[in-house]
Design a protein around this motif. Structure first.
Motif, PDB file in Angstrom:
ATOM      1  N   GLU B 169       0.832  -1.213   0.000  1.00  0.00           N
ATOM      2  CA  GLU B 169       0.000   0.000   0.000  1.00  0.00           C
ATOM      3  C   GLU B 169       0.866   1.263   0.000  1.00  0.00           C
ATOM      4  O   GLU B 169       0.567   2.250  -0.662  1.00  0.00           O
ATOM      5  CB  GLU B 169      -0.885  -0.050   1.249  1.00  0.00           C
ATOM      6  CG  GLU B 169      -1.776   1.159   1.466  1.00  0.00           C
ATOM      7  CD  GLU B 169      -2.945   1.173   0.513  1.00  0.00           C
ATOM      8  OE1 GLU B 169      -3.264   0.099  -0.039  1.00  0.00           O
ATOM      9  OE2 GLU B 169      -3.535   2.244   0.297  1.00  0.00           O
ATOM     10  N   GLU B 170       1.977   1.209   0.756  1.00  0.00           N
ATOM     11  CA  GLU B 170       2.849   2.369   0.861  1.00  0.00           C
ATOM     12  C   GLU B 170       3.324   2.839  -0.510  1.00  0.00           C
ATOM     13  O   GLU B 170       3.439   4.026  -0.768  1.00  0.00           O
ATOM     14  CB  GLU B 170       4.067   2.041   1.730  1.00  0.00           C
ATOM     15  CG  GLU B 170       3.784   1.998   3.218  1.00  0.00           C
ATOM     16  CD  GLU B 170       3.358   0.620   3.699  1.00  0.00           C
ATOM     17  OE1 GLU B 170       2.925  -0.197   2.844  1.00  0.00           O
ATOM     18  OE2 GLU B 170       3.441   0.344   4.899  1.00  0.00           O
ATOM     19  N   GLN B 171       3.595   1.874  -1.401  1.00  0.00           N
ATOM     20  CA  GLN B 171       4.096   2.248  -2.722  1.00  0.00           C
ATOM     21  C   GLN B 171       3.036   2.990  -3.530  1.00  0.00           C
ATOM     22  O   GLN B 171       3.343   3.946  -4.234  1.00  0.00           O
ATOM     23  CB  GLN B 171       4.527   1.000  -3.490  1.00  0.00           C
ATOM     24  CG  GLN B 171       5.867   0.472  -3.067  1.00  0.00           C
ATOM     25  CD  GLN B 171       6.398  -0.550  -4.052  1.00  0.00           C
ATOM     26  OE1 GLN B 171       5.907  -0.684  -5.164  1.00  0.00           O
ATOM     27  NE2 GLN B 171       7.397  -1.292  -3.635  1.00  0.00           N
ATOM     28  N   ILE B 173       0.636   4.810  -2.396  1.00  0.00           N
ATOM     29  CA  ILE B 173       0.498   6.167  -1.857  1.00  0.00           C
ATOM     30  C   ILE B 173       1.694   7.013  -2.267  1.00  0.00           C
ATOM     31  O   ILE B 173       1.563   8.147  -2.711  1.00  0.00           O
ATOM     32  CB  ILE B 173       0.401   6.111  -0.317  1.00  0.00           C
ATOM     33  CG1 ILE B 173      -0.754   5.213   0.101  1.00  0.00           C
ATOM     34  CG2 ILE B 173       0.241   7.498   0.252  1.00  0.00           C
ATOM     35  CD1 ILE B 173      -2.095   5.697  -0.314  1.00  0.00           C
ATOM     36  N   LYS B 174       2.866   6.411  -2.124  1.00  0.00           N
ATOM     37  CA  LYS B 174       4.089   7.155  -2.440  1.00  0.00           C
ATOM     38  C   LYS B 174       4.069   7.640  -3.887  1.00  0.00           C
ATOM     39  O   LYS B 174       4.366   8.797  -4.179  1.00  0.00           O
ATOM     40  CB  LYS B 174       5.290   6.232  -2.216  1.00  0.00           C
ATOM     41  CG  LYS B 174       6.616   6.904  -2.377  1.00  0.00           C
ATOM     42  CD  LYS B 174       6.968   7.658  -1.133  1.00  0.00           C
ATOM     43  CE  LYS B 174       8.300   8.335  -1.269  1.00  0.00           C
ATOM     44  NZ  LYS B 174       8.890   8.642   0.009  1.00  0.00           N
ATOM     45  N   ALA B 175       3.700   6.761  -4.798  1.00  0.00           N
ATOM     46  CA  ALA B 175       3.672   7.147  -6.207  1.00  0.00           C
ATOM     47  C   ALA B 175       2.717   8.315  -6.420  1.00  0.00           C
ATOM     48  O   ALA B 175       3.004   9.232  -7.178  1.00  0.00           O
ATOM     49  CB  ALA B 175       3.254   5.961  -7.067  1.00  0.00           C
ATOM     50  N   GLN B 176       1.592   8.284  -5.731  1.00  0.00           N
ATOM     51  CA  GLN B 176       0.628   9.381  -5.899  1.00  0.00           C
ATOM     52  C   GLN B 176       1.162  10.683  -5.318  1.00  0.00           C
ATOM     53  O   GLN B 176       0.917  11.750  -5.868  1.00  0.00           O
ATOM     54  CB  GLN B 176      -0.695   9.016  -5.224  1.00  0.00           C
ATOM     55  CG  GLN B 176      -1.386   7.851  -5.897  1.00  0.00           C
ATOM     56  CD  GLN B 176      -2.673   7.476  -5.188  1.00  0.00           C
ATOM     57  OE1 GLN B 176      -3.604   8.261  -5.116  1.00  0.00           O
ATOM     58  NE2 GLN B 176      -2.703   6.283  -4.641  1.00  0.00           N
ATOM     59  N   THR B 177       1.883  10.573  -4.192  1.00  0.00           N
ATOM     60  CA  THR B 177       2.432  11.815  -3.623  1.00  0.00           C
ATOM     61  C   THR B 177       3.547  12.367  -4.502  1.00  0.00           C
ATOM     62  O   THR B 177       3.912  13.529  -4.365  1.00  0.00           O
ATOM     63  CB  THR B 177       2.980  11.612  -2.201  1.00  0.00           C
ATOM     64  OG1 THR B 177       4.051  10.671  -2.254  1.00  0.00           O
ATOM     65  CG2 THR B 177       1.920  11.112  -1.262  1.00  0.00           C
ATOM     66  N   LEU B 178       4.098  11.524  -5.376  1.00  0.00           N
ATOM     67  CA  LEU B 178       5.088  12.049  -6.319  1.00  0.00           C
ATOM     68  C   LEU B 178       4.394  12.640  -7.541  1.00  0.00           C
ATOM     69  O   LEU B 178       5.039  13.078  -8.483  1.00  0.00           O
ATOM     70  CB  LEU B 178       6.059  10.950  -6.742  1.00  0.00           C
ATOM     71  CG  LEU B 178       6.963  10.407  -5.630  1.00  0.00           C
ATOM     72  CD1 LEU B 178       7.848   9.309  -6.151  1.00  0.00           C
ATOM     73  CD2 LEU B 178       7.809  11.515  -5.025  1.00  0.00           C
TER      74      LEU B 178
END
Lengths: 350, 276
Positions: B169-171, B173-178
């Motif tokens: 899940e973290e990935q 979210i991380k991709a979206q925050t980028l």
């Protein structure tokens, strides 16, 4: 700017209320540490700000506008684990944010554009001390290096709000200390607001300019999930020389904070807590009074350190006062209380 | 001094144990040679266990002499026909499986729409619908290729969509925050991490794929490795069948090793399953 307003925020899952009545105004450029026991909803709060979940009730505003309901580039995040992409090199992880921004169709840059992105990325990699490892894959890095990489990856997007979800939880103490310094630095270079969830109160005080503690204030024995946690403790620390002083009205408000502890002078050392070992951890103690999760005194002790405060009551410091010469030997009725196991034997007759 | 007695679970062969791995193969060859020799000594006309020399001769006839009727080198023509069908079948299956699998794994709407359908389809025994394929597509090449695709695709789709779902899940979210869009998430995050899984899925599909190919060729074909084996079965030509089976095994092994090598070479970051 990046001012966060949280208005009457509630979050529940079915019948289970996790957060209730959260009202916060978070100044731009502040570093907010959020502490609390496990399951007190601090990570839920972070997920709400991140946009990973939508609140049941209430709103979160960023500079007056409601936050977009899904994660976006205005809010960067560093997780405890899985924070970097395993299929990209260190450099690839950092330039990814730029590639995505500048190449909508392919998400990839080539030629001169790529070289420019690499130059920018290397600036951040140098800042986190990973420039020498830029061709390696995250798998070959230690946990601390991966977190540093994740920080660089996030900062290159210059987010308005930086969210740290127990980012140092999996690291050993030495590595932690070196990354703390790192987190403090970029925060004072870019105008952004940082929210950090941690269960380590020392860390919360060391890094934060404001410390929030989440806990439940209402308990229902029959139905433990009836009530959620709210902010039970809110302490603004005016001590960072790198931040502009908060507005006057905030300082006034600060002076009358119900929670009591006064703010230490601005030049208070940053290494508090670590300087005199680890004091007893107030957050671990079960609060007897439901209105404060952390005893103000315990927090003050930890923060002000070994100063003249008379209230240090760590077990190791308790010392029996020596009897004055000539003082009468205490009797069973006036002297210090006997331990219960021999009270009956001498205490009644002599 | 008594020597220490290790538990069997802790005893390991010295070196890499490759000699040990060779042992069962040698044993089989020796056993076959002895058996064949014994049977041939009793009846020189025995066809069940032909001698190595006989097999070599039959194989040479097929591989290096033109067939009187068609003018082809039969062995190479069979291999070519089978490999073309196999390549086409696996190629289409890979493409369809990758696109549909990733899409189902990524998009909740598509998952709600299609996941049950794929699950139901994967339960159909592909060989049971082979007659339908022959009826619909005729007895030409298409039916054989489609059989491989139909047999392999549901597995690849399910496997890949599940792997996409397993990305932390973290990935996401991380991709979206980028700042990544859905398309960029697919392109830069999901696809690269799914490709090694695709190779794994493909390797697991090789066995079923050969099964489907040889079955289809056995029933209706004019060339192909499976066709040849089933053709010469009528004459009890073990001297042809055995070399063909060996060859098919070798091809399957080469495919498997090639894919394994490709996975390592192209995705150095992807760890393989831990081995003891």
């Amino acid at each position: 700017m990046s001012h966060l307003s949280v208005r009457r925020l509630w979050q529940s899952y079915g019948d289970k209320v996790v957060l209730e009545r959260i009202n916060l105004e978070i100044e731009s450029r502040s570093f907010v540490s959020i502490a609390g026991a496990s399951g007190c909803g601090k990570s839920t709060f972070l997920r709400l700000v991140l946009g990973q979940e939508r609140p049941t009730r209430g709103t979160i505003l960023l500079d007056g506008d409601p936050l977009p309901p899904e994660p976006g580039p205005d809010r960067g995040v560093v997780f405890q684990r899985y924070s970097v992409f395993p299929h990209l090199t260190v450099l690839g992880n950092v330039i990814l944010g730029l590639e995505i921004e500048r190449s909508p169709l392919l998400g990839r840059l080539f030629g001169a554009a790529r070289r420019r992105a690499i130059d920018e990325a290397r600036h951040y990699l140098e800042a986190v001390g990973l420039d020498g490892d830029r061709e390696r894959y995250p798998d070959a890095l230690s946990g601390g290096m991966q977190q540093r990489l994740s920080i660089a990856q996030t900062l290159i997007k210059k987010p308005r709000v930086l969210l740290l979800d127990e980012p140092f939880g999996a690291l050993d103490p030495g590595t932690r200390a070196s990354i703390h310094a790192l987190v403090l630095r970029p925060w004072s270079e870019h105008p952004m607001t940082v929210l950090m969830v941690t269960h380590d109160l020392t860390e919360a005080f060391k890094l934060g300019t404001r410390v929030l503690v989440f806990d439940k204030t209402r308990h229902d024995e029959q139905e433990p999930e009836r009530y959620g946690a709210t902010v039970t403790y809110d302490l603004t620390l005016n001590r960072s020389p790198s931040t502009p002083p908060p507005p006057a009205e905030l300082q006034a408000e600060q002076a009358s904070t119900r929670s009591g502890p006064r703010c230490p002078p601005a030049d208070a050392p940053r290494t508090l807590g670590g300087a005199h070992g680890e004091p007893a951890h107030p957050a671990r103690r079960r609060p007897t009074d439901a209105s404060t999760a952390v005893e103000p005194r315990a927090v003050r002790d930890q923060f002000v350190g070994a100063g003249p405060a008379p209230a240090r009551r760590c077990a190791g410091h308790v010392r029996r006062r020596p009897r004055r010469a000539g003082a009468p030997r205490p009797t069973s009725t006036h002297g210090p209380r006997r331990p219960p196991w021999n009270r009956g034997r001498y205490g009644t007759n002599s | 001094m008594t020597s220490y007695r290790f538990r069997w679970i802790n005893r390991r062969p010295a070196g890499r144990g490759s000699l040990l791995a060779l042992l069962p193969f040698v044993a089989i060859v020796v056993a076959y040679a002895l058996g064949s020799h014994a049977r041939l000594a009793r009846n020189p006309e025995d066809k069940l266990m032909p001698a190595a020399a006989t097999m070599a001769q039959s194989f040479a006839t097929l591989a290096f002499e033109r067939d009187a009727r068609s003018g082809d080198y039969l062995f190479w023509e069979d291999s070519r026909a089978s490999l073309v069908r196999m390549g086409a079948g696996l190629g289409i299956a890979t493409g369809v499986g990758l696109v549909v699998g990733v899409a189902i794994g990524m998009l909740p709407y598509l998952r709600a729409l299609l996941a049950s359908l794929v699950a139901a389809f994967s339960m159909i025994p592909a060989l049971a619908i082979l007659p339908i394929l022959f009826i619909v597509f005729g007895v030409g090449e298409v039916a054989k290729v489609v059989l491989i695709v139909v047999g392999v695709v549901p597995f690849i789709i399910r496997d890949l969509s599940q792997r996409v779902g397993e990305l932390p899940e973290e990935q996401w979210i991380k991709a979206q925050t980028l700042g990544a869009s859905s398309w960029q998430v697919a392109l830069r995050m999901v696809l690269p991490q799914i490709l090694p899984r695709l190779i794994d899925a493909l390797r697991l599909s090789l066995g079923p794929a050969w099964l489907f190919l040889i079955s289809a060729e056995a029933i209706s074909a004019t060339s192909g490795l499976g066709y040849r084996i089933f053709l010469v079965r009528r004459y009890l030509s073990m001297d042809v069948i055995l070399p063909y089976v060996l060859w098919i095994t070798l091809l399957a092994f080469a495919f498997d090793s090639g894919l394994k090598w490709l996975r390592r070479a192209a995705f150095p970051w992807a760890r393989e399953e831990a081995r003891r």
